[in-house]
Design a protein around this motif. Sequence first.
Motif, PDB file in Angstrom:
ATOM      1  N   UNK A  57     -11.816  -6.012 -14.352  1.00  0.00           N
ATOM      2  CA  UNK A  57     -11.008  -7.197 -14.280  1.00  0.00           C
ATOM      3  C   UNK A  57      -9.374  -7.049 -14.214  1.00  0.00           C
ATOM      4  N   UNK A  58      -9.206  -6.397 -15.407  1.00  0.00           N
ATOM      5  CA  UNK A  58      -7.749  -6.655 -15.437  1.00  0.00           C
ATOM      6  C   UNK A  58      -7.137  -5.224 -14.535  1.00  0.00           C
ATOM      7  N   UNK A  59      -7.773  -4.736 -14.823  1.00  0.00           N
ATOM      8  CA  UNK A  59      -7.786  -3.772 -13.566  1.00  0.00           C
ATOM      9  C   UNK A  59      -7.682  -4.132 -11.920  1.00  0.00           C
ATOM     10  N   UNK A  60      -8.803  -4.629 -11.930  1.00  0.00           N
ATOM     11  CA  UNK A  60      -8.798  -6.174 -10.206  1.00  0.00           C
ATOM     12  C   UNK A  60      -7.557  -6.634 -10.110  1.00  0.00           C
ATOM     13  N   UNK A  61      -7.306  -7.114 -10.707  1.00  0.00           N
ATOM     14  CA  UNK A  61      -6.206  -8.410 -10.441  1.00  0.00           C
ATOM     15  C   UNK A  61      -4.791  -7.624  -9.864  1.00  0.00           C
ATOM     16  N   UNK A  62      -4.406  -6.619 -10.721  1.00  0.00           N
ATOM     17  CA  UNK A  62      -2.946  -5.953 -10.011  1.00  0.00           C
ATOM     18  C   UNK A  62      -3.409  -5.044  -8.779  1.00  0.00           C
ATOM     19  N   UNK A  63      -4.825  -4.975  -8.775  1.00  0.00           N
ATOM     20  CA  UNK A  63      -4.996  -4.555  -7.213  1.00  0.00           C
ATOM     21  C   UNK A  63      -5.307  -4.854  -6.071  1.00  0.00           C
ATOM     22  N   UNK A  64      -5.792  -5.893  -6.250  1.00  0.00           N
ATOM     23  CA  UNK A  64      -5.870  -7.354  -5.391  1.00  0.00           C
ATOM     24  C   UNK A  64      -4.337  -7.476  -5.146  1.00  0.00           C
ATOM     25  N   UNK A 149      -1.077 -13.928  -4.770  1.00  0.00           N
ATOM     26  CA  UNK A 149      -2.107 -13.089  -4.937  1.00  0.00           C
ATOM     27  C   UNK A 149      -3.569 -14.079  -5.503  1.00  0.00           C
ATOM     28  N   UNK A 150      -2.567 -14.753  -6.218  1.00  0.00           N
ATOM     29  CA  UNK A 150      -4.380 -15.467  -6.687  1.00  0.00           C
ATOM     30  C   UNK A 150      -4.541 -16.471  -6.120  1.00  0.00           C
ATOM     31  N   UNK A 151      -3.587 -16.940  -5.889  1.00  0.00           N
ATOM     32  CA  UNK A 151      -3.013 -17.824  -5.231  1.00  0.00           C
ATOM     33  C   UNK A 151      -3.877 -18.339  -3.567  1.00  0.00           C
ATOM     34  N   UNK A 152      -3.889 -17.197  -3.135  1.00  0.00           N
ATOM     35  CA  UNK A 152      -4.620 -16.700  -2.010  1.00  0.00           C
ATOM     36  C   UNK A 152      -6.060 -17.132  -2.225  1.00  0.00           C
ATOM     37  N   UNK A 153      -6.782 -17.177  -3.014  1.00  0.00           N
ATOM     38  CA  UNK A 153      -8.327 -17.216  -3.380  1.00  0.00           C
ATOM     39  C   UNK A 153      -8.381 -18.776  -3.303  1.00  0.00           C
ATOM     40  N   UNK A 154      -7.122 -19.637  -3.999  1.00  0.00           N
ATOM     41  CA  UNK A 154      -7.640 -20.525  -4.429  1.00  0.00           C
ATOM     42  C   UNK A 154      -6.264 -21.759  -3.662  1.00  0.00           C
ATOM     43  N   UNK A 155      -6.549 -21.345  -2.163  1.00  0.00           N
ATOM     44  CA  UNK A 155      -5.739 -22.291  -1.490  1.00  0.00           C
ATOM     45  C   UNK A 155      -7.017 -21.784  -0.300  1.00  0.00           C
ATOM     46  N   UNK A 156      -5.969 -23.109   1.229  1.00  0.00           N
ATOM     47  CA  UNK A 156      -7.681 -23.079   1.503  1.00  0.00           C
ATOM     48  C   UNK A 156      -6.840 -21.979   3.076  1.00  0.00           C
ATOM     49  N   UNK A 157      -7.616 -21.851   3.816  1.00  0.00           N
ATOM     50  CA  UNK A 157      -7.754 -20.884   4.826  1.00  0.00           C
ATOM     51  C   UNK A 157      -6.662 -21.003   5.943  1.00  0.00           C
ATOM     52  N   UNK A 186      -8.831 -12.891   4.625  1.00  0.00           N
ATOM     53  CA  UNK A 186     -10.268 -12.706   4.854  1.00  0.00           C
ATOM     54  C   UNK A 186     -10.781 -10.621   4.278  1.00  0.00           C
ATOM     55  N   UNK A 187      -9.344 -10.267   4.763  1.00  0.00           N
ATOM     56  CA  UNK A 187      -8.940  -8.912   3.733  1.00  0.00           C
ATOM     57  C   UNK A 187      -9.045  -8.834   2.658  1.00  0.00           C
ATOM     58  N   UNK A 188      -8.851  -9.281   1.484  1.00  0.00           N
ATOM     59  CA  UNK A 188      -8.481  -9.819   0.382  1.00  0.00           C
ATOM     60  C   UNK A 188      -9.809 -10.363   0.199  1.00  0.00           C
ATOM     61  N   UNK A 189     -10.517 -10.809   0.699  1.00  0.00           N
ATOM     62  CA  UNK A 189     -11.921 -10.688  -0.018  1.00  0.00           C
ATOM     63  C   UNK A 189     -12.647  -9.512   0.297  1.00  0.00           C
ATOM     64  N   UNK A 190     -12.659  -9.263   1.073  1.00  0.00           N
ATOM     65  CA  UNK A 190     -13.467  -7.823   1.792  1.00  0.00           C
ATOM     66  C   UNK A 190     -13.323  -6.222   0.883  1.00  0.00           C
ATOM     67  N   UNK A 191     -11.053  -6.906   0.699  1.00  0.00           N
ATOM     68  CA  UNK A 191     -10.791  -5.593  -0.544  1.00  0.00           C
ATOM     69  C   UNK A 191     -11.940  -6.145  -2.143  1.00  0.00           C
ATOM     70  N   UNK A 192     -11.808  -7.454  -2.639  1.00  0.00           N
ATOM     71  CA  UNK A 192     -11.622  -7.648  -3.421  1.00  0.00           C
ATOM     72  C   UNK A 192     -14.056  -7.914  -3.536  1.00  0.00           C
ATOM     73  N   UNK A 193     -14.321  -7.465  -2.801  1.00  0.00           N
ATOM     74  CA  UNK A 193     -16.063  -7.226  -3.310  1.00  0.00           C
ATOM     75  C   UNK A 193     -16.400  -5.986  -2.828  1.00  0.00           C
ATOM     76  N   UNK A 194     -15.308  -4.775  -2.042  1.00  0.00           N
ATOM     77  CA  UNK A 194     -15.250  -3.523  -2.081  1.00  0.00           C
ATOM     78  C   UNK A 194     -15.296  -3.043  -3.788  1.00  0.00           C
TER      79      UNK A 194
END
Length: 505
Positions: A57-64, A149-157, A186-194
Amino acid sequence: MGERLGFAPLSLAERVLYVSDDIQSAGKEKSEPARYGPGLSGKLLLLTIVFVMVAEVLVFVPSVSNFRRQWLMARLEDAQIAALAAEAAPGGQLPRTLRDELLQSVKVKAVAVKRTDSRRLILEEDMPAEIDASYDLRDATWLTLISDALMVFAEPADRVIRVVGKPNFATGEFIEVVMEEAPLKAAMIRYGLDILGLSILISIITAALVYLTLDMLLVKPMTKLTWNMVRFSERPEDPTRIVTPSGRRDEIGTAERELAAMQAELAGMLNQKNRLAALGLAVSKISHDLRNMLSSAQLLSDRLRSVKDERVQQLVPKLLASLDRAIRLCARTLDFGQAQETPPKRKQFELAPLVTEVGEGLALPRPDLIEWNLDVPPDLKVDADRDQLFRVLSNLCRNAVQALESEADGMGEIVITARREGSVTLIDVRDTGPGVSERARAHLFEAFQSVARKGGTGLGLAIAAELVNAHGGQIMLASNEGGATFRVIIPDVVVDLQRARRRSA
């Protein structure tokens, strides 16, 4: 309390037996330890997975955050190429269809370029979009990039954003675009799932490797030690249940060696307690029967008083005194199984007759074998309990006789010297035997530890030390050259009282 309830008092042997039973029963009560929750292995596996996931998780945040920045920079580069193509058109104007095709290819709604002091809108849709948020990538810090980057997941699409940057521009120039945020999200969600799938895979592999390694190096040895301690507690007197060290040189190996030493010491102590219990029971039985025999011998010895032989009349008082002393000792042994000697009943008396009596009791001297020499002034008096001092000197002289008898020829000399130094009496018992071995000197005055000859019990010196200490005195091995010399120091009772007053003060 036993007397008040009408029960017979416990003997020394029974007390020791009860202590041994308590120790063994305490070990049995601990043989089945309670288990609460998962074992050490399960906790280790669970904690390993949790820690690896936290690290991921600590690595995921700066990666995203980095993925979002690269994705936006790629859009700015595409918009830059589209802007250059639009500027190359005749008159700087593109047909509407070509303009819409360029905007659709770079997935933006508008492109503006700033050069020198002018800012020019190169491409734009017919209906300008309303901008929901603006982001400047030129001087954004890493905290700002992570937060955006974290706000992208919280804001409307369906948001429309404005992005400013300068991918390949000179100083003072930049490009800005207006675009929809839905493709980025959408790209960030796919990247996060990967990243999530990869993190889970890495967590499982890492956790398995760490678990297997720690299980082999720590958990299994600790489980073995725990199992051994439970097994040893069931029968601590069994030497076969002592842990066998594995020979490791790390902390586990040290724990194994220390546990083995502690278990061996405890097993030895329990075996010694069992020996003491058996010995105490045997002594109680022997003392009981011996007292009866000595009483009968005393009655028979009284009849010797009627014999008119002068030699018999000289020996009868000494024989009766020895029988009285033996009967009193047996009575004290049976009296509640006392483990300690009674306090000395001190008085001043001449030492020379007592030493002569000790020699007569041991049949000294023995012609052509053991010489018996006394250097005790006739008027030298000692302040002590006569019976207890007799036992001290008798034990020391008996040890000297046995040391001389252990020699090949059985010959030698025993010398007793005594003198006064102020308020202290010093008595030396010297023999010309082989001396005290190094092994015996290590535990010279400890019961069952100072055995210096085959068949000995190691009690003589221990009893002598206890009696001398009760007088406030000291016993020591003064010399071990050319034979053993034991020194007994008996202070007068006045000296003892002065010491007591100084301690209390």
